[in-house]
Design an enzyme around this catalytic site. Sequence first.
Site, PDB file in Angstrom:
ATOM      1  N   SER A   6     -64.812 123.969 -21.137  1.00 53.10           N
ATOM      2  CA  SER A   6     -65.921 123.042 -20.909  1.00 53.10           C
ATOM      3  C   SER A   6     -67.277 123.658 -21.205  1.00 53.10           C
ATOM      4  O   SER A   6     -68.308 122.999 -21.047  1.00 53.10           O
ATOM      5  CB  SER A   6     -65.928 122.592 -19.454  1.00 53.10           C
ATOM      6  OG  SER A   6     -64.703 122.047 -19.100  1.00 53.10           O
ATOM      7  N   GLY A   7     -67.296 124.940 -21.549  1.00 51.37           N
ATOM      8  CA  GLY A   7     -68.575 125.614 -21.764  1.00 51.37           C
ATOM      9  C   GLY A   7     -68.833 126.691 -20.713  1.00 51.37           C
ATOM     10  O   GLY A   7     -69.979 127.095 -20.479  1.00 51.37           O
ATOM     11  N   THR A   8     -67.762 127.161 -20.103  1.00 50.15           N
ATOM     12  CA  THR A   8     -67.845 128.172 -19.041  1.00 50.15           C
ATOM     13  C   THR A   8     -68.559 129.440 -19.512  1.00 50.15           C
ATOM     14  O   THR A   8     -69.441 129.961 -18.821  1.00 50.15           O
ATOM     15  CB  THR A   8     -66.413 128.572 -18.596  1.00 50.15           C
ATOM     16  OG1 THR A   8     -65.586 127.419 -18.630  1.00 50.15           O
ATOM     17  CG2 THR A   8     -66.422 129.190 -17.225  1.00 50.15           C
ATOM     18  N   THR A   9     -68.169 129.926 -20.672  1.00 53.82           N
ATOM     19  CA  THR A   9     -68.716 131.183 -21.192  1.00 53.82           C
ATOM     20  C   THR A   9     -70.235 131.063 -21.356  1.00 53.82           C
ATOM     21  O   THR A   9     -70.992 131.962 -20.986  1.00 53.82           O
ATOM     22  CB  THR A   9     -68.077 131.497 -22.567  1.00 53.82           C
ATOM     23  OG1 THR A   9     -66.679 131.235 -22.501  1.00 53.82           O
ATOM     24  CG2 THR A   9     -68.312 132.927 -22.975  1.00 53.82           C
ATOM     25  N   TRP A  10     -70.638 129.945 -21.898  1.00 50.67           N
ATOM     26  CA  TRP A  10     -72.065 129.701 -22.123  1.00 50.67           C
ATOM     27  C   TRP A  10     -72.828 129.629 -20.792  1.00 50.67           C
ATOM     28  O   TRP A  10     -73.871 130.264 -20.621  1.00 50.67           O
ATOM     29  CB  TRP A  10     -72.206 128.390 -22.894  1.00 50.67           C
ATOM     30  CG  TRP A  10     -73.567 128.051 -23.383  1.00 50.67           C
ATOM     31  CD1 TRP A  10     -74.632 128.904 -23.556  1.00 50.67           C
ATOM     32  CD2 TRP A  10     -74.035 126.758 -23.790  1.00 50.67           C
ATOM     33  NE1 TRP A  10     -75.715 128.218 -24.040  1.00 50.67           N
ATOM     34  CE2 TRP A  10     -75.370 126.899 -24.194  1.00 50.67           C
ATOM     35  CE3 TRP A  10     -73.442 125.489 -23.858  1.00 50.67           C
ATOM     36  CZ2 TRP A  10     -76.122 125.815 -24.662  1.00 50.67           C
ATOM     37  CZ3 TRP A  10     -74.186 124.423 -24.323  1.00 50.67           C
ATOM     38  CH2 TRP A  10     -75.512 124.580 -24.717  1.00 50.67           C
TER      39      TRP A  10
ATOM     40  N   HIS B 196     -61.768 128.469 -12.167  1.00 55.38           N
ATOM     41  CA  HIS B 196     -61.259 127.177 -12.650  1.00 55.38           C
ATOM     42  C   HIS B 196     -60.500 126.446 -11.529  1.00 55.38           C
ATOM     43  O   HIS B 196     -59.877 125.424 -11.752  1.00 55.38           O
ATOM     44  CB  HIS B 196     -60.297 127.376 -13.827  1.00 55.38           C
ATOM     45  CG  HIS B 196     -60.948 127.834 -15.098  1.00 55.38           C
ATOM     46  ND1 HIS B 196     -62.143 127.331 -15.553  1.00 55.38           N
ATOM     47  CD2 HIS B 196     -60.555 128.735 -16.044  1.00 55.38           C
ATOM     48  CE1 HIS B 196     -62.462 127.904 -16.709  1.00 55.38           C
ATOM     49  NE2 HIS B 196     -61.517 128.770 -17.020  1.00 55.38           N
TER      50      HIS B 196
ATOM     51  N   SER C 180     -60.802 121.612 -28.027  1.00 53.86           N
ATOM     52  CA  SER C 180     -61.093 123.039 -27.852  1.00 53.86           C
ATOM     53  C   SER C 180     -59.891 123.754 -27.226  1.00 53.86           C
ATOM     54  O   SER C 180     -59.492 124.840 -27.657  1.00 53.86           O
ATOM     55  CB  SER C 180     -62.338 123.185 -26.965  1.00 53.86           C
ATOM     56  OG  SER C 180     -62.689 124.518 -26.806  1.00 53.86           O
TER      57      SER C 180
ATOM     58  N   LYS D  39     -66.503 126.630 -32.433  1.00 55.95           N
ATOM     59  CA  LYS D  39     -67.493 125.849 -33.180  1.00 55.95           C
ATOM     60  C   LYS D  39     -68.767 125.593 -32.377  1.00 55.95           C
ATOM     61  O   LYS D  39     -69.849 125.507 -32.932  1.00 55.95           O
ATOM     62  CB  LYS D  39     -66.886 124.501 -33.566  1.00 55.95           C
ATOM     63  CG  LYS D  39     -66.379 124.435 -34.978  1.00 55.95           C
ATOM     64  CD  LYS D  39     -66.094 123.007 -35.371  1.00 55.95           C
ATOM     65  CE  LYS D  39     -65.896 122.905 -36.868  1.00 55.95           C
ATOM     66  NZ  LYS D  39     -65.468 121.547 -37.244  1.00 55.95           N
TER      67      LYS D  39
HETATM   68  P1  A3P Z   1     -65.219 124.721 -29.115  1.00 56.72           P
HETATM   69  O1  A3P Z   1     -63.787 125.146 -29.103  1.00 56.72           O
HETATM   70  O2  A3P Z   1     -65.364 123.228 -29.183  1.00 56.72           O
HETATM   71  O3  A3P Z   1     -66.027 125.397 -30.165  1.00 56.72           O
HETATM   72  P2  A3P Z   1     -65.083 127.894 -22.293  1.00 56.72           P
HETATM   73  O4  A3P Z   1     -66.211 128.856 -22.329  1.00 56.72           O
HETATM   74  O5  A3P Z   1     -65.104 127.016 -21.067  1.00 56.72           O
HETATM   75  O6  A3P Z   1     -63.784 128.534 -22.547  1.00 56.72           O
HETATM   76  O7  A3P Z   1     -65.349 126.845 -23.472  1.00 56.72           O
HETATM   77  C1  A3P Z   1     -65.281 127.247 -24.803  1.00 56.72           C
HETATM   78  C2  A3P Z   1     -66.043 126.260 -25.657  1.00 56.72           C
HETATM   79  O8  A3P Z   1     -67.451 126.502 -25.526  1.00 56.72           O
HETATM   80  C3  A3P Z   1     -65.728 126.440 -27.135  1.00 56.72           C
HETATM   81  O9  A3P Z   1     -65.872 125.135 -27.711  1.00 56.72           O
HETATM   82  C4  A3P Z   1     -66.822 127.394 -27.563  1.00 56.72           C
HETATM   83  O10 A3P Z   1     -67.055 127.430 -28.940  1.00 56.72           O
HETATM   84  C5  A3P Z   1     -68.005 126.837 -26.786  1.00 56.72           C
HETATM   85  N1  A3P Z   1     -69.081 127.840 -26.603  1.00 56.72           N
HETATM   86  C6  A3P Z   1     -68.945 129.148 -26.322  1.00 56.72           C
HETATM   87  N2  A3P Z   1     -70.139 129.730 -26.237  1.00 56.72           N
HETATM   88  C7  A3P Z   1     -71.059 128.779 -26.467  1.00 56.72           C
HETATM   89  C8  A3P Z   1     -72.494 128.783 -26.541  1.00 56.72           C
HETATM   90  N3  A3P Z   1     -73.192 129.899 -26.355  1.00 56.72           N
HETATM   91  N4  A3P Z   1     -73.103 127.623 -26.797  1.00 56.72           N
HETATM   92  C9  A3P Z   1     -72.410 126.488 -26.999  1.00 56.72           C
HETATM   93  N5  A3P Z   1     -71.061 126.414 -26.949  1.00 56.72           N
HETATM   94  C10 A3P Z   1     -70.387 127.544 -26.687  1.00 56.72           C
END
Ligand code: A3P
Length: 323
Positions: free
Chosen positions: A68-72, A134, A164, A290
């Site tokens: 969902s964007g956890t890393t970000w 999670h 994703s 992506k």
């Molecule tokens: P996609 O597979 O659609 O590219 P999580 O961090 O929860 O595992 O989610 C991973 C999703 O967040 C991936 O999506 C990844 O590319 C995207 N992501 C990771 N870092 C990001 C950032 N800095 N900005 C925007 N999206 C990011």
Amino acid sequence: EEENLSPKGNFHQELLHSLPREKGWGIRYLYFFQQFWCHSPLLKPIISFQKHFQAKHSDIVIASLPKSGTTWLKALAFATVRRKRFIPSQNDHSLLHSNPHTLVPFFEFIYGDNPNNVIPDLSTLLEPRLFSTHIPFPSLTQSIHNSNCKIIYICRNQFDTFTSQWHFANNIMSSESLPTLTLEEAFEKYSEGIVASGPFWSHLLGYWKASQGKSNKVLFLKYEDLKTNTKFELKRMAQFLDCPFSEEEESSGVIDSIVELCSFKKMKELDVNKSGKSFEIVENKHFFRKGEVGDWVNYFTPYMTKKLSKVIEEKLDIPMAES
Ligand code: A3P
């Protein structure tokens, strides 16, 4: 086929046998535990976390469904909360040489990494402590529920989250020599709620309801809003965490530096994220694919679009689809 994770007769092994089980994707099996689907090696750490974790009032927990964007969000929260100690514009910032999952660890892994059953001592960590999970809201510990600690939840359009997750699972499966699932097979499971930490609707609703309470406990963010208006959402987050940006910080470019430091383009290109590893079976590069909104259109058939829209409408009672 048996999963043999701990000796027979053991509490966790017996628990495992008593739980409903389904074939997973990206992982061998998922077990239905406390109303969510859980990867078996995480069962023991989650129980240990529930038993031992003592929240402090100043703690911050990043919560999400996978992909969902956890890393970000981890990167943004870390950079914001530690901005006095690590100046966002400086070229020795921790985020330039450590993956966000190292800086903001998952409870599931903190409590999993103790072969001798040593309970990790987290009491001396720098405050505010930053954690992530999670695990669904109702399965967090009482001390999290009862303390003033804050939770930031990130959700994402389910079409993109599924897309994703499918890529991510396939990457792991191929490196672990597990059979890969077709998009259609994975999709049917997802629509039935069978996915790690799922069903997705229960996870979303649990945190959504908590965010609607008066306690200022949960901030509910959306990946899509973060993409379109990163600065605005970041300011909202800092406010929620009781560390708002001052006017001076804003005018001197602190917020812009954080946005830039945590941007997809920047993070994906870092050596640590191109070739490093934060987890045993997952390379960091798989967390940066992506980073776009709407990539699902390249994968969904009309049948899938209709079906997931229907599930979302039925389970969440909101027309969330296809935005
Ligand atoms: P996609 O597979 O659609 O590219 P999580 O961090 O929860 O595992 O989610 C991973 C999703 O967040 C991936 O999506 C990844 O590319 C995207 N992501 C990771 N870092 C990001 C950032 N800095 N900005 C925007 N999206 C990011």
